[in-house]
Design an enzyme around this catalytic site. Structure first.
Site, PDB file in Angstrom:
ATOM      1  N   HIS A  17      28.604  -7.509   9.893  1.00  0.00           N
ATOM      2  CA  HIS A  17      27.932  -6.411   9.180  1.00  0.00           C
ATOM      3  C   HIS A  17      28.325  -5.052   9.789  1.00  0.00           C
ATOM      4  O   HIS A  17      28.627  -4.102   9.065  1.00  0.00           O
ATOM      5  CB  HIS A  17      26.410  -6.535   9.288  1.00  0.00           C
ATOM      6  CG  HIS A  17      25.799  -7.700   8.568  1.00  0.00           C
ATOM      7  ND1 HIS A  17      24.929  -8.570   9.173  1.00  0.00           N
ATOM      8  CD2 HIS A  17      25.917  -8.134   7.279  1.00  0.00           C
ATOM      9  CE1 HIS A  17      24.524  -9.489   8.293  1.00  0.00           C
ATOM     10  NE2 HIS A  17      25.113  -9.247   7.146  1.00  0.00           N
ATOM     11  N   LYS A  41      15.401 -15.745   0.251  1.00  0.00           N
ATOM     12  CA  LYS A  41      15.542 -16.042   1.680  1.00  0.00           C
ATOM     13  C   LYS A  41      14.220 -15.902   2.428  1.00  0.00           C
ATOM     14  O   LYS A  41      13.460 -14.964   2.170  1.00  0.00           O
ATOM     15  CB  LYS A  41      16.572 -15.092   2.305  1.00  0.00           C
ATOM     16  CG  LYS A  41      17.973 -15.321   1.772  1.00  0.00           C
ATOM     17  CD  LYS A  41      18.993 -14.515   2.527  1.00  0.00           C
ATOM     18  CE  LYS A  41      20.392 -14.711   1.970  1.00  0.00           C
ATOM     19  NZ  LYS A  41      21.388 -13.853   2.607  1.00  0.00           N
ATOM     20  N   ARG A  90      33.559 -12.251   2.511  1.00  0.00           N
ATOM     21  CA  ARG A  90      34.216 -13.083   3.526  1.00  0.00           C
ATOM     22  C   ARG A  90      35.194 -14.018   2.820  1.00  0.00           C
ATOM     23  O   ARG A  90      36.332 -13.687   2.605  1.00  0.00           O
ATOM     24  CB  ARG A  90      33.160 -13.867   4.319  1.00  0.00           C
ATOM     25  CG  ARG A  90      32.354 -12.978   5.248  1.00  0.00           C
ATOM     26  CD  ARG A  90      31.046 -13.605   5.639  1.00  0.00           C
ATOM     27  NE  ARG A  90      30.157 -13.702   4.478  1.00  0.00           N
ATOM     28  CZ  ARG A  90      28.875 -14.025   4.540  1.00  0.00           C
ATOM     29  NH1 ARG A  90      28.331 -14.326   5.706  1.00  0.00           N
ATOM     30  NH2 ARG A  90      28.140 -14.069   3.455  1.00  0.00           N
ATOM     31  N   SER A 128      24.487 -14.729   9.197  1.00  0.00           N
ATOM     32  CA  SER A 128      23.235 -14.565   9.944  1.00  0.00           C
ATOM     33  C   SER A 128      22.554 -15.917  10.135  1.00  0.00           C
ATOM     34  O   SER A 128      21.991 -16.196  11.197  1.00  0.00           O
ATOM     35  CB  SER A 128      22.285 -13.624   9.208  1.00  0.00           C
ATOM     36  OG  SER A 128      22.847 -12.341   9.088  1.00  0.00           O
TER      37      SER A 128
HETATM   38  P1  ADP Z   1      22.169 -10.611   1.292  1.00  0.00           P
HETATM   39  O1  ADP Z   1      20.900 -11.391   1.436  1.00  0.00           O
HETATM   40  O2  ADP Z   1      22.026  -9.433   0.393  1.00  0.00           O
HETATM   41  O3  ADP Z   1      23.385 -11.441   1.008  1.00  0.00           O
HETATM   42  P2  ADP Z   1      23.194 -10.341   4.019  1.00  0.00           P
HETATM   43  O4  ADP Z   1      22.519  -9.648   5.148  1.00  0.00           O
HETATM   44  O5  ADP Z   1      23.391 -11.819   4.147  1.00  0.00           O
HETATM   45  O6  ADP Z   1      22.345  -9.958   2.735  1.00  0.00           O
HETATM   46  O7  ADP Z   1      24.593  -9.685   3.744  1.00  0.00           O
HETATM   47  C1  ADP Z   1      24.723  -8.346   3.354  1.00  0.00           C
HETATM   48  C2  ADP Z   1      26.143  -8.083   2.913  1.00  0.00           C
HETATM   49  O8  ADP Z   1      27.032  -8.229   4.011  1.00  0.00           O
HETATM   50  C3  ADP Z   1      26.671  -9.051   1.857  1.00  0.00           C
HETATM   51  O9  ADP Z   1      27.556  -8.334   1.019  1.00  0.00           O
HETATM   52  C4  ADP Z   1      27.412 -10.089   2.648  1.00  0.00           C
HETATM   53  O10 ADP Z   1      28.427 -10.718   1.887  1.00  0.00           O
HETATM   54  C5  ADP Z   1      27.992  -9.222   3.726  1.00  0.00           C
HETATM   55  N1  ADP Z   1      28.276  -9.969   4.948  1.00  0.00           N
HETATM   56  C6  ADP Z   1      27.508 -10.860   5.589  1.00  0.00           C
HETATM   57  N2  ADP Z   1      28.117 -11.339   6.695  1.00  0.00           N
HETATM   58  C7  ADP Z   1      29.323 -10.729   6.746  1.00  0.00           C
HETATM   59  C8  ADP Z   1      30.452 -10.814   7.618  1.00  0.00           C
HETATM   60  N3  ADP Z   1      30.480 -11.640   8.654  1.00  0.00           N
HETATM   61  N4  ADP Z   1      31.496 -10.032   7.349  1.00  0.00           N
HETATM   62  C9  ADP Z   1      31.497  -9.209   6.277  1.00  0.00           C
HETATM   63  N5  ADP Z   1      30.500  -9.094   5.402  1.00  0.00           N
HETATM   64  C10 ADP Z   1      29.421  -9.840   5.633  1.00  0.00           C
END
Ligand code: ADP
Length: 157
Positions: A17, A41, A90, A128
């Site tokens: 992130h 979630k 990803r 996460s």
């Molecule tokens: P959501 O519940 O909206 O998917 P996340 O916190 O899981 O929220 O992810 C927020 C954004 O960051 C999403 O676009 C997700 O694809 C992206 N994301 C999550 N992990 C990574 C990572 N390791 N690298 C790049 N982008 C990521």
């Protein structure tokens, strides 16, 4: 002033992130990481905890800010004059969902562009949920998350 909004659950924020925020901060004048509620979630961290971790983890990026929001990202973007919604991508598996969200958002607000960014390859498999699981079982997590987040995760378990 070109403002981008980066919405997500950030439960907790990972180095993947942070990498996306750093990249977006090079493209836009201001990037607001938006800690939101994903009804699908069950969050480990409260909204306040997630916001605090986002603030700490992005403190080194001068044009990065953080906020929370319970509504739709597009409504936040309109209210705060955001011109783009940033999402991280990803693997191919992320694409389907991101496509649906982007198209729905563009139906509501056609002038707001969704910008998909790839993280550095070394973070491209981080999630996460996997990190929460590793932390729960006392495994090393320091390579995947900022130090300030690792501390909070250890406190949790
Ligand atoms: P959501 O519940 O909206 O998917 P996340 O916190 O899981 O929220 O992810 C927020 C954004 O960051 C999403 O676009 C997700 O694809 C992206 N994301 C999550 N992990 C990574 C990572 N390791 N690298 C790049 N982008 C990521």
């Amino acid at each position: 002033m070109k403002i981008a909004i980066y919405p997500g659950s950030f439960d907790p924020i990972t180095k993947g992130h942070v990498n996306i925020v750093e990249r977006a901060a090079q493209l836009f004048d201001k990037v607001i990481t938006l800690v939101g509620v994903n009804v699908k979630k069950n969050n480990l961290f409260s909204e306040e905890e997630r916001l605090e971790m986002v603030r700490l983890a992005t403190a080194h990026i001068p044009n990065a800010e953080a906020d929370t929001w319970h509504g739709l990202t597009v409504d936040y973007a309109v209210k705060h004059k955001g011109i783009a919604i940033i999402r991280g991508i990803r693997a191919v598996s992320d694409y389907e969902y991101e496509y649906q969200v982007a198209m729905t958002n563009s139906k509501m607000q056609p002038e707001i562009n969704t910008v998909l960014l790839f993280p550095d390859e070394k973070y491209s498999y981080l999630t996460s949920s996997l990190i929460r699981e590793l932390a729960q079982h006392g495994k090393e997590i320091e390579d995947f998350i900022p130090d300030c987040v690792a501390e909070k995760l250890r406190e949790k378990f």
